[in-house]
Design an enzyme around this catalytic site. Structure first.
Site, mmCIF file in Angstrom:
data_model
loop_
_atom_site.group_PDB
_atom_site.id
_atom_site.type_symbol
_atom_site.label_atom_id
_atom_site.label_comp_id
_atom_site.label_asym_id
_atom_site.label_seq_id
_atom_site.Cartn_x
_atom_site.Cartn_y
_atom_site.Cartn_z
ATOM 1 N N ASP A 18 0.827 -1.213 0.000
ATOM 2 C CA ASP A 18 0.000 0.000 0.000
ATOM 3 C C ASP A 18 0.860 1.262 0.000
ATOM 4 O O ASP A 18 1.970 1.260 0.535
ATOM 5 C CB ASP A 18 -0.915 -0.029 1.238
ATOM 6 N N ASN A 66 -10.996 -2.301 -5.514
ATOM 7 C CA ASN A 66 -10.213 -1.307 -6.242
ATOM 8 C C ASN A 66 -10.857 -0.876 -7.570
ATOM 9 O O ASN A 66 -10.440 0.114 -8.177
ATOM 10 C CB ASN A 66 -8.773 -1.796 -6.471
HETATM 11 C C1 IPE Z 1 -5.477 -2.713 -0.271
HETATM 12 O O1 IPE Z 1 -5.144 -1.377 -0.361
HETATM 13 C C2 IPE Z 1 -5.422 -3.374 -1.612
HETATM 14 C C3 IPE Z 1 -4.085 -3.491 -2.217
HETATM 15 C C4 IPE Z 1 -2.939 -3.160 -1.656
HETATM 16 C C5 IPE Z 1 -4.073 -4.054 -3.539
HETATM 17 P P1 IPE Z 1 -6.251 -0.233 -0.537
HETATM 18 O O2 IPE Z 1 -5.509 1.043 -0.636
HETATM 19 O O3 IPE Z 1 -7.168 -0.570 -1.646
HETATM 20 O O4 IPE Z 1 -7.059 -0.340 0.827
HETATM 21 P P2 IPE Z 1 -7.908 0.752 1.599
HETATM 22 O O5 IPE Z 1 -8.865 1.336 0.608
HETATM 23 O O6 IPE Z 1 -6.950 1.762 2.095
HETATM 24 O O7 IPE Z 1 -8.581 0.010 2.704
HETATM 25 C C1 IPE Z 2 -1.627 0.211 -3.334
HETATM 26 O O1 IPE Z 2 -1.378 1.580 -3.356
HETATM 27 C C2 IPE Z 2 -1.825 -0.374 -4.702
HETATM 28 C C3 IPE Z 2 -3.224 -0.674 -5.042
HETATM 29 C C4 IPE Z 2 -4.218 -0.655 -4.209
HETATM 30 C C5 IPE Z 2 -3.502 -1.034 -6.421
HETATM 31 P P1 IPE Z 2 -2.568 2.620 -3.368
HETATM 32 O O2 IPE Z 2 -2.933 2.917 -4.779
HETATM 33 O O3 IPE Z 2 -3.690 2.172 -2.515
HETATM 34 O O4 IPE Z 2 -1.855 3.893 -2.724
HETATM 35 P P2 IPE Z 2 -2.481 4.903 -1.694
HETATM 36 O O5 IPE Z 2 -2.994 4.090 -0.532
HETATM 37 O O6 IPE Z 2 -3.584 5.622 -2.394
HETATM 38 O O7 IPE Z 2 -1.342 5.787 -1.321
HETATM 39 MG MG MG Z 3 -4.096 2.395 -0.546
#
Ligand code: IPE
Ligand code: IPE
Ligand code: MG
Length: 240
Positions: A18, A66
């Protein structure tokens, strides 16, 4: 130098990668720039696994939630997954990595699904590191799909409701060939599970680190694994 964890460390590590979006935003760049930087990190972490004694690595790449993101981000991520597989396949094969994918493939485009199938087949003979990539994966969705198939098999007379126990249900999960994770790491400072491996992490240890995923280095990975070695996993019993 981090301490050698190859004997005492976790055998199966799962990572919620993340913080890519924030990493890009901090640099005044579009979110996809962060996803590209994050994808590069996966290679470094996979390569670090053999020396650290990590036999199984499972990474969360795209959740069932997502899809709520902008069409630009979702399409960019899907393209990144396709390009990543195309570019990394031969290196993964040569490095002894066996790749598997978990998650529901039904919503993924055909081209991506065929690349996933090909990579699984290509690396099926490898055994040094077992890399599992979760794409369109959600823990609740996985358990629901498993329950559906189990119900179907009962309808077909393959088993009866009396045969349903935890072990049987686990055989219907996407992860049926994998051991449960010993350790789950989440980067970026968020301390939540976000629907990752809900069933499999019943007794996993968790480590939440503030580092954004594109900045997570093998050295920090080794440090987190070393701290795992000091934990006392009791599984509901008492201290040995
Ligand atoms: C979890 O991260 C999913 C992945 C790392 C692929 P998200 O960024 O989607 O999770 P939330 O929305 O912060 O809970
Ligand atoms: C994790 O990084 C990757 C995916 C969920 C695809 P994020 O895209 O959630 O990054 P933040 O949490 O918005 O910084
Ligand atoms: Mg995230």
């Amino acid at each position: 130098m981090a301490k050698d964890t190859s004997q005492t460390g976790p055998k199966h590590v799962a990572i919620i990668m993340d913080g890519n979006g924030r990493w890009a935003t901090q640099r005044g760049r579009p979110r996809l720039f962060g996803h590209h930087a994050g994808a590069k990190r996966v290679r470094d972490i996979v390569e670090a696994c053999p020396d650290l004694g990590v036999k199984y690595l499972t990474v969360f790449a795209f959740s069932t939630e997502n899809w709520k993101r902008t069409q630009t981000e979702v399409a960019g991520l899907m393209k990144l997954f396709r390009r990543y597989i195309e570019r990394e396949s031969q290196a993964l094969l040569k490095k002894g990595v066996r790749v598997r994918f978990i998650g529901d493939r039904v919503r993924l485009d055909d081209k991506l699904v065929s690349l996933m199938d090909e990579l699984e087949l290509l690396t099926a003979g490898n055994d040094l590191v077992h890399l599992t990539v979760a794409i369109n994966y959600g823990g609740r969705d996985e358990v629901t799909r498993a329950a559906k198939r189990l119900a179907y098999d009962i309808e077909q007379g393959k088993l009866t409701h009396n045969d349903v126990d935890a072990e049987t249900l686990a055989k219907y999960l996407d992860t049926h060939v994998l051991p449960d994770p010993d350790l789950v790491i989440r980067t970026s400072g968020e301390a939540r599970v976000s629907n990752f491996l809900l069933w499999q992490t019943a007794y996993s240890e968790y480590e939440f680190v503030d580092t954004l995923w594109p900045d997570f280095t093998p050295a920090e990975f080794a440090k987190v694994l070393a701290s795992y070695g000091t934990r006392d996993r009791r599984y509901g019993g008492v201290k040995a």
